[in-house]
Design an enzyme around this catalytic site. Structure first.
Site, PDB file in Angstrom:
ATOM      1  N   GLN A  78       0.840  -1.196   0.000  1.00 17.28           N
ATOM      2  CA  GLN A  78       0.000   0.000   0.000  1.00 17.28           C
ATOM      3  C   GLN A  78       0.880   1.253   0.000  1.00 17.28           C
ATOM      4  OE1 GLN A  78      -3.624  -0.297   0.747  1.00 17.28           O
ATOM      5  NE2 GLN A  78      -3.779   1.831   0.174  1.00 17.28           N
ATOM      6  N   PHE A  79       1.336   1.677  -1.175  1.00 11.48           N
ATOM      7  CA  PHE A  79       2.223   2.839  -1.254  1.00 11.48           C
ATOM      8  C   PHE A  79       1.557   4.117  -0.768  1.00 11.48           C
ATOM      9  CE2 PHE A  79       0.028   3.406  -5.244  1.00 11.48           C
ATOM     10  CZ  PHE A  79       0.029   4.778  -5.463  1.00 11.48           C
ATOM     11  N   THR A  80       0.220   4.159  -0.776  1.00  7.46           N
ATOM     12  CA  THR A  80      -0.482   5.371  -0.367  1.00  7.46           C
ATOM     13  C   THR A  80      -0.352   5.669   1.127  1.00  7.46           C
ATOM     14  OG1 THR A  80      -2.574   4.186  -0.125  1.00  7.46           O
ATOM     15  CG2 THR A  80      -2.134   5.216  -2.270  1.00  7.46           C
TER      16      THR A  80
END
Length: 149
Positions: A78-80
């Site tokens: 989950q890069f966010t």
């Protein structure tokens, strides 16, 4: 590394209509990697999550870990989690690690959890995923390795 850990009674990840990972009791772990992360951060986070005592014992106290309840982890990249929303209305993701760095660390984190004896299911790195879960409690915990040292 950052992780959002949700205690779940069930969770699954679907990609293009196919279920690619599914667990019953355990943790859904949303995992973010930043450019300064390495294997040490992955190891620290894996140990902390494997030993996290947030399942209820017979007395109703959060005192049991994944191993105590035969729990599993569903790990989703989950890069966010590294979104910067301080300016404007569109988040900046510049603090998120590039995929060529993030994917090996995500995989390493999952391997380390398995060496801790935790069954692990995974999402698909960089895929458009649909994640569904039943948050048990609800219990949701945020961990950032920068704050754990």
């Amino acid at each position: 590394m950052r992780a959002v850990i949700q205690r779940v009674s069930t969770a699954q990840v679907t990609v293009h209509g196919d279920v690619v990972g599914k667990i019953s009791r355990g943790f859904l772990v949303l995992l973010g990697v930043t450019a300064t992360d390495g294997e040490a951060e992955a190891a620290l986070l894996a140990r902390k999550i494997a030993g996290l005592r947030v399942f209820e014992d017979n007395g109703g106290k959060m005192n049991l870990a994944l191993a105590d309840v035969a729990g599993a982890v569903l790990a989703v990249s989950q890069f966010t989690l590294y979104a910067d929303v301080r300016k404007g209305r569109r988040p900046s993701f510049i603090a998120a690690a590039r995929p060529e760095q993030a994917e090996p660390l995500y995989q390493h984190f999952c391997t380390l959890l398995r060496t801790e004896g935790v069954p692990v299911q995974q999402g698909v790195f960089q895929a458009e995923m649909q994640v569904s879960l039943v948050n048990d409690g609800p219990v949701t915990i945020w961990m950032d390795t920068a704050e754990l040292v």
